[in-house]
Design an enzyme around this catalytic site. Structure first.
Site, PDB file in Angstrom:
ATOM      1  CB  SER A 170      -0.973   0.006   1.179  1.00  0.00           C
ATOM      2  OG  SER A 170      -0.289  -0.009   2.410  1.00  0.00           O
TER       3      SER A 170
ATOM      4  CE  LYS B 185      -3.712   0.757   4.589  1.00  0.00           C
ATOM      5  NZ  LYS B 185      -3.522   0.324   3.203  1.00  0.00           N
TER       6      LYS B 185
END
Length: 198
Positions: free
Chosen positions: A92, A135
């Site tokens: 990511s 996140k």
């Protein structure tokens, strides 16, 4: 804000077993005829591959990104992810690495209130990643006001509390160019020196 006041630093969002977290990616260039890529910060194989893909994307699209092609000539690129004692891996960080590299090479700072997540391809597509809820919560906790996420993670936002979504500027992107357009500060205009004619 203090850490992103110089070109070459971008803020990423990562998933950990204890929840989401923010991650700084720092890039620098050094004169070196071998032209290597150095990666530090206890990075796993997947993250190392993301770094290589990010550098290849920036180099192959340099002119279009406002980067002088010669910037990388006879230079070693060093990408560092601080908190080196903590192992880091996963796909990511691709967009964060590409943003840090473009910021450095184009001499444009990354907006200090922006954090991002997403994997990239060599053609500049942004791919979906996991842990969106964690996140986004981590970004909010850290005082981030703008979060850049892959377009294909849009459904994952349903897991984020509505009141928190309203407090954040969430930008969904499909390409690295869209990330850079929103994450980088405008280019700094060169100073003009006016001299009196003789």
């Amino acid at each position: 804000a203090e850490r992103t006041e110089r070109p070459g630093v971008a803020i990423g969002l990562v998933w950990t077993p204890t929840g989401g977290d923010v991650l700084f990616v720092e890039a620098t260039l050094m004169a070196d005829h071998e032209g290597r890529l150095i990666l530090t910060g206890m990075l796993g194989d997947v993250m190392r591959e993301s770094a290589q893909a990010a550098l290849s994307y920036v180099r192959s699209n340099a002119e279009r990104l406002g980067v002088a092609p010669e910037v990388f000539e006879e230079k070693t690129v060093h990408l560092h992810v601080p908190a080196g004692a903590i192992p880091k891996d996963g796909p990511s960080a691709g967009v964060t690495m590409a943003t840090a590299l473009t910021s450095l090479a184009a001499n444009r700072c990354v907006r200090h209130s922006v954090a991002m997540t997403g994997e990239i391809t060599l053609r500049g597509r942004v791919l979906p990643v996991g842990g969106i809820r964690e996140k986004v919560l981590a970004a909010h906790r850290a005082g981030i006001r703008t979060v850049i996420l892959p377009l294909r993670n849009e459904l994952g936002l349903e897991d984020v509390p509505a009141d928190l979504r309203r407090e954040l500027n969430i930008i969904l992107v499909d390409t690295v160019d869209q990330v850079l357009e929103r994450a980088l500060e405008p280019p700094v205009a060169p100073e003009v020196t006016i001299t009196a004619g003789g």
